[in-house]
Scaffold this active site. Structure first.
Site, short mmCIF file in Angstrom:
data_model
loop_
_atom_site.label_atom_id
_atom_site.label_comp_id
_atom_site.label_asym_id
_atom_site.label_seq_id
_atom_site.Cartn_x
_atom_site.Cartn_y
_atom_site.Cartn_z
N TYR A 136 0.80 -1.25 -0.12
CA TYR A 136 -0.10 0.11 0.10
C TYR A 136 1.01 1.29 0.19
O TYR A 136 0.89 2.12 -0.81
CB TYR A 136 -1.00 0.12 1.24
P1 NAP Z 1 -12.95 1.26 -0.74
O1 NAP Z 1 -14.49 1.33 -0.07
O2 NAP Z 1 -12.13 0.00 -0.39
O3 NAP Z 1 -13.55 1.53 -2.41
C1 NAP Z 1 -12.24 1.19 -2.97
C2 NAP Z 1 -13.03 1.33 -4.62
O4 NAP Z 1 -12.04 0.93 -5.45
C3 NAP Z 1 -14.37 0.54 -4.77
O5 NAP Z 1 -15.44 1.13 -5.45
C4 NAP Z 1 -13.81 -0.70 -5.67
O6 NAP Z 1 -15.21 -0.99 -6.38
C5 NAP Z 1 -12.79 0.12 -6.45
N1 NAP Z 1 -11.78 -0.86 -7.07
C6 NAP Z 1 -11.09 -1.80 -6.21
N2 NAP Z 1 -10.45 -2.57 -7.01
C7 NAP Z 1 -10.88 -2.12 -8.24
C8 NAP Z 1 -10.28 -2.38 -9.83
N3 NAP Z 1 -9.38 -3.50 -9.93
N4 NAP Z 1 -10.98 -1.57 -10.78
C9 NAP Z 1 -11.70 -0.88 -10.48
N5 NAP Z 1 -12.01 -0.34 -9.25
C10 NAP Z 1 -11.59 -0.96 -8.40
O7 NAP Z 1 -12.31 2.43 -0.35
P2 NAP Z 1 -12.40 4.01 0.06
O8 NAP Z 1 -12.32 3.90 1.58
O9 NAP Z 1 -13.60 4.71 -0.54
O10 NAP Z 1 -11.12 4.55 -0.56
C11 NAP Z 1 -11.06 5.08 -1.74
C12 NAP Z 1 -9.83 5.30 -2.08
O11 NAP Z 1 -9.25 6.29 -1.11
C13 NAP Z 1 -8.73 4.21 -2.27
O12 NAP Z 1 -7.67 4.57 -3.33
C14 NAP Z 1 -8.07 4.42 -0.69
O13 NAP Z 1 -6.69 3.92 -0.71
C15 NAP Z 1 -8.10 5.96 -0.62
N6 NAP Z 1 -7.91 6.10 0.94
C16 NAP Z 1 -8.97 5.69 1.75
C17 NAP Z 1 -8.81 6.22 3.05
C18 NAP Z 1 -9.83 5.73 4.32
O14 NAP Z 1 -9.52 5.99 5.19
N7 NAP Z 1 -10.84 5.26 3.61
C19 NAP Z 1 -7.68 6.94 3.62
C20 NAP Z 1 -6.55 7.24 2.45
C21 NAP Z 1 -6.81 6.81 1.26
P3 NAP Z 1 -15.22 -2.36 -6.81
O15 NAP Z 1 -14.92 -3.48 -5.84
O16 NAP Z 1 -16.85 -2.47 -7.43
O17 NAP Z 1 -14.47 -2.58 -8.04
#
Ligand code: NAP
Length: 262
Positions: free
Chosen positions: A158
């Protein structure tokens, strides 16, 4: 007030849930037509339906961003449906491993994060920028993390892929700054989405206590920064990564250095 992004066309990857779906809703509320990309078709349709019910315009484009032809098709379908591409939020992430000492990380797990997070973001940039060059301008926001600016032990895949996205953002910004395409990134700290919801209240409380603001963030707080970076309000900003972290990267909060009361 007229919507800030009226008549604009946006792509959001990872739009099926969490920060991606919140940002897709915010883009639609700001007046943009939004192409929603992720793998889960049912959830994409649900988000598209909610946006349409609210008076917005959305298109569901099932996409695996680790697959080059899927990403090429995602952009082509957006152009077919809406005629242009102005904004992209490259937010999807996946693969990787739970906290694990580096020597025990399975190579396949490391590769899975590389394929989705870093190579997937590269593929999105490759096809999105080509489309934006066609219309003469564009604004892209890549998703990294505070873990893209400061390491977290145990998260080799990550951390390194999120650091890579910061570099990729700078390269793309430099290459296309003179062609009227801006490329920035956002770096959130802990945000309340499904993973933290699943971890439970105790995990949420301990994440909140580690934050200077003593709380975790909301997806809408990330969406607001993405909307701003995508709009003309940020017209002289490119190549930068903006932490959205309640002060986490500013340093160690004073209370963390105090010895516990005897
Ligand atoms: P999440 O709930 O895990 O959502 C991840 C998204 O990415 C889902 O819509 C998933 O959809 C999609 N995804 C995963 N693999 C994929 C693929 N191969 N092709 C296309 N889509 C794909 O994450 P989140 O918490 O909303 O986070 C979103 C982003 O913010 C991520 O990049 C994460 O690293 C970043 N982030 C999150 C946090 C946090 O605390 N939540 C903090 C810092 C950064 P499907 O499964 O439908 O494909």
């Amino acid at each position: 007030m007229s919507p800030t992004l009226a008549n604009q066309v946006a792509i959001v990857t990872g739009a099926s849930r969490g920060i991606g779906s919140a940002t897709a809703r915010a883009l639609a509320n700001a007046g943009a037509s939004v192409a929603l990309a992720a793998r889960d078709t049912a959830r994409l349709e649900q988000v598209a339906g909610e946006i349409e019910a609210g008076g917005g315009t959305a298109l569901s484009v099932p996409t695996d961003i680790s697959n080059p032809s899927d990403v090429e098709r995602m952009v082509a379908r957006t152009l077919d449906a809406f005629g242009r591409l102005d904004i992209a939020f490259n937010n999807a992430a996946g693969g990787g491993h739970p906290p694990t000492p580096l020597t025990d990380v399975a190579t396949a797990d490391f590769d899975s994060a590389l394929a989705i997070n870093l190579r997937g973001t590269f593929l999105c940039l490759k096809y999105e920028i080509a489309a934006m060059l066609g219309s003469g301008s564009g604004a892209i926001v890549n998703m990294t993390s505070t873990a893209g600016l400061e390491a977290v032990g145990g998260l080799a895949a990550y951390v390194s892929t999120k650091h890579g996205i910061v570099g990729l953002t700078k390269v793309a910004a430099l290459e296309y700054a003179a062609r009227n395409i801006r490329v920035n990134a956002v770096a959130p700290g802990p945000i309340l989405t499904e993973q933290l919801e699943r971890a439970g209240e105790l995990a949420q409380q301990s994440a909140a206590q580690a934050m200077p603001m003593r709380r975790i963030g909301r997806p809408e707080e990330v969406a607001a920064a993405v909307i701003w970076l995508s709009s003309d309000a940020a017209s002289f900003i490119t190549g930068t990564t903006i932490p959205i972290d309640g002060g986490k990267l500013a340093g160690m909060a004073p209370f963390a250095r105090q010895a516990p009361a005897a």
